[in-house]
Scaffold this active site. Structure first.
Site, PDB file in Angstrom:
ATOM      1  N   ASP A  63       0.905  -1.138   0.000  1.00  0.00           N
ATOM      2  CA  ASP A  63       0.000   0.000   0.000  1.00  0.00           C
ATOM      3  C   ASP A  63       0.950   1.195   0.000  1.00  0.00           C
ATOM      4  O   ASP A  63       1.590   1.489   1.015  1.00  0.00           O
ATOM      5  CB  ASP A  63      -0.878   0.007   1.263  1.00  0.00           C
ATOM      6  CG  ASP A  63      -1.866   1.154   1.232  1.00  0.00           C
ATOM      7  OD1 ASP A  63      -1.445   2.275   0.907  1.00  0.00           O
ATOM      8  OD2 ASP A  63      -3.049   0.949   1.519  1.00  0.00           O
ATOM      9  N   HIS A  64       1.071   1.862  -1.150  1.00  0.00           N
ATOM     10  CA  HIS A  64       2.170   2.836  -1.249  1.00  0.00           C
ATOM     11  C   HIS A  64       2.003   4.014  -0.294  1.00  0.00           C
ATOM     12  O   HIS A  64       2.972   4.694   0.012  1.00  0.00           O
ATOM     13  CB  HIS A  64       2.412   3.272  -2.700  1.00  0.00           C
ATOM     14  CG  HIS A  64       1.473   4.316  -3.220  1.00  0.00           C
ATOM     15  ND1 HIS A  64       0.220   4.020  -3.687  1.00  0.00           N
ATOM     16  CD2 HIS A  64       1.606   5.655  -3.357  1.00  0.00           C
ATOM     17  CE1 HIS A  64      -0.372   5.132  -4.094  1.00  0.00           C
ATOM     18  NE2 HIS A  64       0.441   6.144  -3.906  1.00  0.00           N
ATOM     19  N   HIS A 116      -5.857   2.886   1.067  1.00  0.00           N
ATOM     20  CA  HIS A 116      -5.067   4.033   1.540  1.00  0.00           C
ATOM     21  C   HIS A 116      -5.732   4.789   2.701  1.00  0.00           C
ATOM     22  O   HIS A 116      -5.101   5.097   3.700  1.00  0.00           O
ATOM     23  CB  HIS A 116      -4.818   5.016   0.395  1.00  0.00           C
ATOM     24  CG  HIS A 116      -4.209   4.394  -0.819  1.00  0.00           C
ATOM     25  ND1 HIS A 116      -3.286   3.387  -0.762  1.00  0.00           N
ATOM     26  CD2 HIS A 116      -4.389   4.646  -2.143  1.00  0.00           C
ATOM     27  CE1 HIS A 116      -2.920   3.041  -1.983  1.00  0.00           C
ATOM     28  NE2 HIS A 116      -3.577   3.790  -2.851  1.00  0.00           N
TER      29      HIS A 116
HETATM   30  O1  LIG Z   1      -3.318   3.969  -5.588  1.00  0.00           O
HETATM   31  C1  LIG Z   1      -3.668   4.988  -6.150  1.00  0.00           C
HETATM   32  O2  LIG Z   1      -3.161   6.150  -5.751  1.00  0.00           O
HETATM   33  C2  LIG Z   1      -3.158   7.275  -6.622  1.00  0.00           C
HETATM   34  C3  LIG Z   1      -2.861   8.488  -5.744  1.00  0.00           C
HETATM   35  O3  LIG Z   1      -1.600   8.316  -5.169  1.00  0.00           O
HETATM   36  P1  LIG Z   1      -0.750   9.572  -4.698  1.00  0.00           P
HETATM   37  O4  LIG Z   1       0.500   8.973  -4.167  1.00  0.00           O
HETATM   38  O5  LIG Z   1      -0.549  10.442  -5.906  1.00  0.00           O
HETATM   39  O6  LIG Z   1      -1.565  10.282  -3.677  1.00  0.00           O
HETATM   40  C4  LIG Z   1      -4.461   7.423  -7.352  1.00  0.00           C
HETATM   41  O7  LIG Z   1      -4.345   8.429  -8.336  1.00  0.00           O
HETATM   42  C5  LIG Z   1      -4.803   6.131  -8.029  1.00  0.00           C
HETATM   43  O8  LIG Z   1      -6.079   6.247  -8.628  1.00  0.00           O
HETATM   44  C6  LIG Z   1      -4.806   4.993  -7.053  1.00  0.00           C
HETATM   45  O9  LIG Z   1      -4.908   3.772  -7.762  1.00  0.00           O
END
Ligand SMILES: O=C1O[C@H](COP(=O)(O)O)[C@@H](O)[C@H](O)[C@H]1O
Ligand SMILES: NC(=O)C1=CN([C@@H]2O[C@H](COP(=O)(O)OP(=O)(O)OC[C@H]3O[C@@H](n4cnc5c(N)ncnc54)[C@H](OP(=O)(O)O)[C@@H]3O)[C@@H](O)[C@H]2O)C=CC1
Length: 480
Positions: free
Chosen positions: A178-179, A241
């Site tokens: 989960d990044h 997230h």
């Molecule tokens: O996992 C995802 O995250 C992005 C947003 O990530 P961020 O690091 O730019 O806040 C999101 O645009 C995407 O739809 C989703 O799959």
């Protein structure tokens, strides 16, 4: 760090180019790769290892946060080999095993193997079974499996996927990415609170009036309609997230916790979140979809007019909810969460609003104290305090804080890949958290699927539907 083989399924894909190669390169520049590493990229596209290396070089030029250094990039690229591989064909695995072993022998490295599945979820079950059947995952050294999101599309499919991973790997070997958990400011929450007794003392329902978690984006669905029109904001951002941010915010760090203790505490928090009731579905859950509007000065289409989106799609591009954690620290404190595409700004932040007893003094400008943790794109922590302006005899809200400079510190994927390589799963999503998150969202998925929740629209470039403001204003607060 031990020498190893890093097997990348999906080496020709978008994620590999945008995130994984730049992360590996930056780890290389920081001296954080094993002394000897064999990286084997896999895909069906017929390429040679030199072709892959050229593609990686190009990706680094485009996406690395740091300049690509001429004098060392070739040394980095030499670590990569490409192997033509179809995940659905049994013989691919036999051939891969031989290729991998040959390379291990050439480099004189042990059979420590890290498998990174950067491929569509439909391939995962077969890949894992075949890794086992071919003996690739039966190593004398260690083996680990990194799995990309989405981890299932609902509670049942997530359980199914997990069961198939568990047929071959044990939980300690499974690293669910989960990044958001790799983002520096998310990882810093603990180090912000624990060493600061002043914050620790404030971190509960006696002092806090509400918590707000926002992940707003200016981008629309882009080229991902085939995935997003089925997933919606709830699966794309909330189940993973946003709920991870809730857990990370709500954990109490009275002392330094081990990885297992953090996992346990996060699980307890998810278990303490009130399940979604019918009343919540009516009053505390907001589903939204963007219409045409203007974002950053540019006119943009409404969601239903985007390429690849069904004309009458009721998919959620915005989601907001109020939830409550029923434990000794947070009982009675609302957590408001929201996320949306095509909003007025890109901002991921956690705002802790403190109780304010001086209602009577609102007319002299006194506002509640806020602790604002900005996660993305800015990285900062600030505290809103009231400062007297003696000339007007009023108070001015003033922010005191510090900022970090993104670009100067390792990005999420760098941190997570490094952790995967050293075997630290603290900032990965553990099964119980994932399962409990799916359990929490499942009634909402059902209600959305049966069209039992209103679909509120909002103009692109706005702060979301009016209903999301009403959600919080009803309780006497506003989105900060
Ligand atoms: O996992 C995802 O995250 C992005 C947003 O990530 P961020 O690091 O730019 O806040 C999101 O645009 C995407 O739809 C989703 O799959
Ligand atoms: N891109 C992103 O921003 C994000 C992606 N993810 C997740 O990461 C994963 C990968 O995404 P992404 O890179 O965007 O996807 P892409 O569609 O860009 O890439 C898919 C990759 O899978 C490979 N592949 C497809 N079928 C097979 C097969 N039968 N055998 C072997 N390889 C195969 C493709 O290689 P080839 O065609 O050469 O066979 C390609 O390398 C997905 O699970 C996605 O949900 C998660 C977060 C963000």
């Amino acid at each position: 760090m031990e020498n190893m083989t890093f097997v990348l399924f999906g080496a020709t894909g978008d994620l590999a180019k945008r995130k994984i190669y730049p992360a590996l390169y930056n780890l290389y520049l920081d001296g954080k790769l094993p002394q000897s590493i064999s990286v084997i990229g896999l895909g069906r596209t017929p390429l040679s290892s030199e072709d892959l290396q050229a593609q990686i070089h190009e990706a680094l030029n485009e996406f690395s946060r740091r300049d690509v250094l001429r004098d060392n990039v070739q040394d980095f690229l030499n670590k990569f080999r490409y192997f033509i591989f179809d995940a659905m064909k049994e013989e691919s695995y036999e051939n891969l095993r031989a290729f991998m072993e040959e390379r291990e022998a050439e480099l004189g490295i042990p059979d420590n193997r890290l498998f990174y599945l950067s491929v569509a979820p439909r391939l995962i079950d077969n890949i894992v079974k075949q890794l086992d059947a071919s003996g690739i995952s039966r190593t004398g050294g260690w083996r680990r499996l990194i799995v990309e999101k989405p981890f299932g599309t609902d509670l049942a499919s997530a359980r199914e996927l997990n069961a198939s991973l568990k047929e071959v790997f044990v939980e300690e070997e499974i690293y669910r990415i989960d990044h958001y958990l790799g983002k520096p400011m998310v990882q810093n929450i603990e180090s912000l609170i624990r060493p600061n007794p002043i914050l620790q003392a404030l971190w509960d329902h006696k002092q806090i009036s509400n918590v707000q978690i926002t992940a707003s984006e200016t981008v629309g669905v882009g080229s991902r309609a085939s995935y997003y029109d089925k997933a919606g904001a709830i699966r794309d951002m909330v189940q993973n997230h946003l709920l991870q941010l809730v857990m990370m915010t709500a954990v109490h760090h009275e002392r330094k916790l081990t990885s297992d203790q953090i996992e346990q505490k996060k699980r307890e928090i998810m278990e303490s979140i009130n399940p979604v009731s019918d009343e919540d579905l009516q009053n505390n859950i907001i589903r939204g979809q963007y219409q045409a509007g203007v974002v950053s000065g540019k006119a943009v289409k409404g969601y239903q007019d985007e390429d690849g989106v069904e004309d009458d799609s009721t998919n959620d591009t915005f989601f907001a909810a109020k939830l409550c954690i029923n434990n000794e620290h947070w009982s009675g404190i609302p957590f408001y969460i929201r996320t949306g595409k095509r909003m007025d700004q890109k901002s991921t932040r956690i705002v802790i609003e403190f109780k304010q007893d001086s209602d009577a003094e609102k007319d002299v400008g006194i506002v509640s104290n806020l602790l604002v943790i900005e996660i993305n794109p800015n990285e900062s922590v600030s505290l809103r305090v009231n400062v007297a302006d003696h000339s007007s005899e009023k108070f001015e809200p003033t922010y005191i804080g510090f900022s970090k400079h993104p670009g100067h510190q390792p990005e999420a994927y760098e941190r997570l890949l490094y952790d995967g390589m050293i075997g630290d799963s603290t900032f990965f999503a553990h099964w119980h958290e994932v399962e409990l998150s799916w359990e929490w969202v499942q009634p909402i998925l059902d209600a959305f699927a049966n069209d039992e929740a209103p679909l509120h629209t909002y103009p692109a470039g706005s702060t979301g539907p009016d209903a999301s403001h009403e959600l919080i204003e009803r309780d006497g607060f506003e989105w900060n």
